[in-house]
Design a protein around this motif. Sequence first.
Motif, mmCIF file in Angstrom:
data_model
loop_
_atom_site.group_PDB
_atom_site.id
_atom_site.type_symbol
_atom_site.label_atom_id
_atom_site.label_comp_id
_atom_site.label_asym_id
_atom_site.label_seq_id
_atom_site.Cartn_x
_atom_site.Cartn_y
_atom_site.Cartn_z
ATOM 1 N N VAL A 15 34.532 36.695 31.631
ATOM 2 C CA VAL A 15 34.899 38.068 31.248
ATOM 3 C C VAL A 15 33.817 39.041 31.696
ATOM 4 N N LEU A 16 32.562 38.700 31.450
ATOM 5 C CA LEU A 16 31.451 39.573 31.845
ATOM 6 C C LEU A 16 31.364 39.718 33.356
ATOM 7 N N SER A 17 31.607 38.643 34.078
ATOM 8 C CA SER A 17 31.576 38.695 35.540
ATOM 9 C C SER A 17 32.655 39.628 36.079
ATOM 10 N N ARG A 18 33.845 39.524 35.525
ATOM 11 C CA ARG A 18 34.942 40.398 35.964
ATOM 12 C C ARG A 18 34.695 41.847 35.564
ATOM 13 N N ALA A 19 34.128 42.047 34.402
ATOM 14 C CA ALA A 19 33.817 43.405 33.952
ATOM 15 C C ALA A 19 32.753 44.033 34.848
ATOM 16 N N ARG A 20 31.805 43.232 35.288
ATOM 17 C CA ARG A 20 30.736 43.735 36.155
ATOM 18 C C ARG A 20 31.310 44.300 37.452
ATOM 19 N N LYS A 21 32.412 43.727 37.926
ATOM 20 C CA LYS A 21 33.062 44.220 39.149
ATOM 21 C C LYS A 21 33.661 45.611 38.943
ATOM 22 N N LEU A 22 33.872 45.998 37.694
ATOM 23 C CA LEU A 22 34.468 47.297 37.380
ATOM 24 C C LEU A 22 33.429 48.365 37.063
ATOM 25 N N GLN A 23 32.149 48.044 37.213
ATOM 26 C CA GLN A 23 31.103 49.024 36.921
ATOM 27 C C GLN A 23 31.240 50.260 37.797
#
Length: 62
Positions: A15-23
């Motif tokens: 989840v954190l990895s995918r969220a990081r792509k949305l920064q």
Amino acid sequence: MSSSWGGDSILSLQVLSRARKLQSQGLTLKLRDLMKHQTIAELAALALTAQSRRRGGPVLGQ
């Protein structure tokens, strides 16, 4: 504190990895956010509140 997200460390990392792509779109999600806000609805509300603050607009709820 155990959560449905935090209890599964691999899922939390995904989840954190995918969220990081949305920064680049303004989403900033930290591990503590994931632990504190344990449902999709709570995370979405957190994201909307943060987005509204960045834009300088009012924080509206439903």
